[in-house]
Scaffold this active site. Structure first.
Site, PDB file in Angstrom:
ATOM      1  N   GLY A 153     -30.696 -11.534 -12.353  1.00 52.25           N
ATOM      2  CA  GLY A 153     -29.939 -10.761 -11.428  1.00 52.25           C
ATOM      3  C   GLY A 153     -28.294 -11.195 -11.136  1.00 52.25           C
ATOM      4  N   TRP A 211     -26.378 -10.192 -14.223  1.00 55.55           N
ATOM      5  CA  TRP A 211     -26.029  -8.696 -14.258  1.00 55.55           C
ATOM      6  C   TRP A 211     -24.870  -8.473 -13.650  1.00 55.55           C
ATOM      7  CZ3 TRP A 211     -25.041  -5.829  -9.857  1.00 55.55           C
ATOM      8  CH2 TRP A 211     -25.048  -4.388 -10.150  1.00 55.55           C
ATOM      9  N   HIS A 212     -24.318  -9.469 -12.505  1.00 59.08           N
ATOM     10  CA  HIS A 212     -23.282  -9.366 -11.882  1.00 59.08           C
ATOM     11  C   HIS A 212     -21.938  -9.756 -12.593  1.00 59.08           C
ATOM     12  CE1 HIS A 212     -25.758  -9.407  -8.237  1.00 59.08           C
ATOM     13  NE2 HIS A 212     -24.883  -8.723  -7.631  1.00 59.08           N
ATOM     14  N   GLY A 213     -22.007 -10.214 -13.885  1.00 64.51           N
ATOM     15  CA  GLY A 213     -20.856 -10.427 -14.451  1.00 64.51           C
ATOM     16  C   GLY A 213     -20.926 -11.267 -15.645  1.00 64.51           C
ATOM     17  N   PHE A 218     -18.654  -5.301 -11.739  1.00 69.07           N
ATOM     18  CA  PHE A 218     -20.111  -5.491 -12.053  1.00 69.07           C
ATOM     19  C   PHE A 218     -20.479  -4.441 -12.663  1.00 69.07           C
ATOM     20  CE2 PHE A 218     -19.869  -7.835  -7.991  1.00 69.07           C
ATOM     21  CZ  PHE A 218     -19.379  -8.814  -8.306  1.00 69.07           C
TER      22      PHE A 218
END
Lengths: 393, 495
Positions: free
Chosen positions: B329, B332-334, B495
């Site tokens: 997770g 996933w943000h970057g 993102f």
């Protein structure tokens, strides 16, 4: 059914639109009122700001200073000009009579600013000689721009910028309080008898003169309460500035390897001047001797200052450009009492720098007239007649 | 085209709404979904038209893959198609988003380079969002006993619907596509203007105000603080000022985007899922993740944590599953290992939180629990925002006073009393920032959630004489600030 009356949503939307419209009018009125209260309404008469030599322009917001200097330099067509930060503000045209001189002080607080200023100005006017004051913190690698800086500046004063600055200032409660409570004096300023335009000119007699130099009215007239509280200047033993050196903070917060990006930019400025056919002189403006002694006493600071001096000297030698290291005020034969504070010397100090450049028989000596040279010597004798920090009103 | 930009608010949105209402008036309801789908592609292309070459094929491949899954009888073949589709999506995401990260990892010489976020202008905007919602669609097609059957028009509408396209919420097809059948009823004049348009407009304006007047103000402080962490001018107050500024910036930024997305959805007659439930009011990290980015948490739970075994295989396995879910997770943000570190940090906090609940039978008083959770969150935002992990560690060192504590000059008496040094404080705006932060904290902790409030008081809102006036004034003030400041993108856009 919650909306039996179909006109409720319509009333909602009409009220919203009406409130928005009234807010637009009210906001415009408030902005005009604040500008009026702070003596900043000159924005409506930019022409006067650019062409009237009798004014002292002390803007509340500093963001358009470089633009003003661009326009003024284009109008004045100087043969000799100074570019740099607040540390070159004290050079006056009275020091070089017979020579068209302009001081674009505060238009460059980094090599990138200086490059943009030169590139923009030289599209309309090229002086014979440019003196570039270089600050030690220009080589602070942590200040290197993350993105490519602006290559040129805009020529236009933007009212939007002024409103933007006002709104930014509006959430600084202390600044807002000062803006509202300070009494403005719209009579000619007590030092040079110039007409005050802008908040700082009216509130503190501080501002730019017609030759681009800056009058530190608040300090000359002792209207700067923080000055003593923070321990600034000669009468406080430069406590504030020396503490910055000792603590490696503030302007002296960096003592690492000099920025290569800044060095490259400086080299680019030199090449640009050569291509433009304008002579360039590089110089380090002085620190008060007490501050410089503190720098020398601090191993990290001494090393940093040695490195940047070596770097600029090397660039100057390789590119065949004149360079003066005035960091130590005592070497100019001046006294520490002739300063605004530990980082800024006064007009006597500025005159000493010019005289040293002339004595070195460099580019400045070739450009100025013999009268100017004699006048410089005369000013040394007649200084202190207005104020101990000034050579002319 | 940002939601907080003049071209969007005063050109794109009015044109889309006017066109949609004309179609409704002409009773051409079947064209509404096409119209909004195509308008959304125009909205998307405004960023960079070349990215249409990614999103359009992605939609087509996923639609036909889903169609193949639902039309296939044999389970093994359905699973095969499903996995092929998921692999296609992950490859797309991996190629555009994570390939530069792998490249950087291979050539990194130190921790700072290894953990630095990559600026990748070629990254198709919103790819993380539209890839995830399409993966969910394929997995549901593969799992469902009664598989969803949609037309291409409905599917295009669902994926591209512009209020969510760039930064979420991560929609679920079953929550959106069926709403198309109800559009005609929603557009009845006695319902639409009062129940959908006006509350939607109110949320749009509230979101705009949060973004422009609050989030961006904090953003300026946070940016200068985090940029200066390596300079010799940085100190204790600068670090706390920066960390709290970013804490409030990301809160108001994400809250603003969520409000605006829901508001825009309502104006189009579509109810989008809630994505932001006042997360700083949480009394624990577990609760925080039930309130922050709700649709992402739900996606990770349904499509990663539960398939990994969830909490069905014992406590240790549950904790391992939590760590894996949160690490991915975070990533996933970057495209940066520091995002993964942030995810791991939150995974560890969740594990500790679960373990404490199991070990300690009593409950912490709510105000204390909220305060502790908030401070933990302030600390954990540091690696999320810092340029790299080395900067984050330095930032933390300043926050806990390892480099000394310096007060501004004007607080000399206080400093003497406390035995502290005085000096320059360069990246903390002082009293204004303190007052602004206190005001923002009041909004965060004391006021109800904007979406809750507007949706549960729709009737009163429309009849109230004060609400439209406040919104009108707010709109003008926000526009004025937009006019004179740089247009700042929403944080979740990256993102």
């Amino acid at each position: 059914m919650p909306f039996r009356r179909a006109d409720a949503p319509r009333r909602f939307l009409v009220r919203l639109a009406a409130a928005a419209f009234i807010s637009v009018l009210a906001t415009a009125a408030v902005i005009l009122a604040v500008f009026d209260r702070t003596n900043e309404l000159y924005l409506l008469e930019i022409d006067r700001l650019l062409h009237d030599d009798s004014i002292l322009w002390g803007p509340l917001f500093q963001q358009d200073v470089a633009i003003w200097h661009l326009n003024r330099a284009a109008i004045k067509h100087p043969d000799v000009m100074v570019v740099g930060s607040s540390r070159v503000t004290q050079f006056r045209d009275a020091m070089l009579p017979g020579t068209h001189f302009y001081n674009a002080s505060l238009s460059a607080s980094s090599p990138w600013d200086a490059e943009a200023y030169f590139r923009t100005l030289y599209t309309v006017h090229k002086p014979k000689l440019a003196l570039l004051g270089i600050d030690s913190w220009w080589f602070d690698a942590t200040r290197d721009p993350k993105f490519p800086p602006r290559a040129t500046l805009s020529w236009h004063f933007s009212p939007t910028e002024q409103v933007a600055a006002l709104l930014r200032q509006a959430n600084d409660i202390r600044a807002l309080g000062e803006m509202i409570t300070t009494r403005l004096d719209l009579a000619p300023d007590p030092i040079g008898r110039r007409v005050p335009v802008g908040y700082n000119a009216a509130a503190k007699a501080s501002g730019f003169r017609a030759d681009g130099s800056y009058q530190y009215g608040a300090i000359l007239l002792d209207r700067y309460p923080l000055y003593d509280r923070a321990g600034m200047g000669f009468r406080n033993g430069f406590r504030h500035e020396r503490a910055q050196v000792q603590g490696t903070v503030g302007r002296f917060g960096y003592a690492g390897p000099p920025s290569q990006l800044a060095a490259e930019t400086l080299r680019r400025i030199v090449h640009f001047h050569r291509d433009a056919g304008v002579e360039l002189v590089l110089f380090f403006p002085p620190f008060a001797h007490a501050v410089y002694a503190e720098i020398q006493a601090n191993p990290a600071q001494r090393k940093y200052f040695d490195e940047i001096t070596r770097l600029v000297r090397q660039i100057a030698a390789e590119e065949n450009v004149e360079f003066h290291d005035f960091h130590d005020y005592a070497k100019l034969g001046a006294e520490d009492s002739q300063t605004i504070d530990g980082l800024h010397v006064d007009e006597i100090g500025a005159l000493a720098q010019l005289r040293t450049m002339v004595a070195a028989k460099g580019a400045l000596a070739r450009v100025i007239t013999p009268e100017a040279r004699r006048a410089m010597d005369a000013l040394v004798a007649t200084r202190h007649t207005i104020n101990k920090h000034l050579v002319a009103p | 085209m940002l939601f907080n930009s003049f071209p969007f608010l005063f050109v794109f949105l009015p044109i889309v709404l006017a066109g949609m209402l004309l179609l409704v008036r002409w009773r051409a309801m079947r064209f509404v979904a096409w119209y909004i789908g195509l308008a959304s592609l125009v909205f998307y292309a405004y960023w960079n038209p070349i990215h249409l070459l990614v999103i359009v094929p992605s939609i087509i491949v996923n639609f036909f893959c889903g169609k193949a899954i639902v039309e296939t009888e044999r389970d093994s073949r359905r699973r095969l198609y499903m996995w092929l589709g998921v692999a296609f999506n992950l490859t797309l995401l991996g190629w555009f988003k994570y390939a530069p990260l792998i490249a950087q990892t291979l050539v990194s010489r130190n921790v700072a380079e290894f953990t630095s976020a990559i600026v990748n202008p070629a990254l198709p905007i919103g790819i993380s969002f539209y890839t995830f919602l399409q993966i969910a669609y394929l997995v549901d097609c593969g799992r469902a006993s009664v598989a969803p059957r949609y037309t291409f028009r409905d599917y295009l509408f669902f994926v591209t619907l512009f209020p969510h396209l760039i930064a979420g919420p991560i929609l679920h097809h079953a929550a959106i596509i069926p709403q198309l059948q109800r559009l005609e009823r929603r557009f009845r004049a006695d319902r639409y203007w009062g129940l959908y348009f006006s509350p939607g407009l109110a949320l749009l304006i509230i979101g705009l105000m949060k973004k422009v007047l609050i989030a961006d103000e904090f953003g300026g402080w946070a940016d200068q603080s985090f940029a200066a962490v390596r300079s010799g001018l940085f100190g204790f107050l600068d670090a706390w000022g920066g960390a709290t500024a970013y804490t409030f910036q990301i809160y108001f930024d994400f809250s603003a985007y969520s409000d605006m997305a829901i508001g825009l959805g309502l104006m189009l007659g579509i109810v989008l899922p809630r994505n932001f439930l006042s997360p700083y009011k949480s009394g624990s990290i577990i609760e925080f993740w039930r309130r922050w980015h709700v649709t992402l948490s739900r996606f990770l739970r349904d499509y990663l944590y539960i398939p990994l075994g969830g909490n069905r295989a014992g406590r240790t396995r549950r904790y391992v599953n939590l760590m894996i879910t949160m690490a991915l997770g975070g990533l996933w943000h970057g495209a940066s290992w520091s995002f993964m570190l942030w995810g791991v940090l939150h995974g560890a906090l969740l594990v500790i939180n679960h373990a404490l609940r199991w070990l300690i039978p009593w409950r912490t008083p709510r105000p204390l629990a909220v305060a502790v959770t908030f401070f933990v969150i302030v600390f954990t935002w540091v690696p999320f925002r810092a340029a790299n992990t080395a900067d984050a560690v330095t930032f933390w060192e300043h926050m806990i006073g390892l480099h000394g504590i310096v007060l501004p000059w004007r607080y000399q008496p206080l400093a003497e009393l406390l035995g502290l040094r005085v000096g320059d404080v360069n990246y903390f705006a002082g009293l204004s920032q303190v007052i602004f932060t206190a005001a923002a904290a009041c909004i965060v902790f004391a006021l109800p959630n904007a979406v809750d409030f507007v949706l549960s008081h729709r009737a009163r809102l429309v009849r109230s004489p004060a609400a439209p006036v406040a919104l009108g004034v707010g709109l003008v003030v926000a526009c004025l600030v937009m006019l004179v400041t740089e247009n700042v993108t929403f944080l979740y856009f990256q993102f």
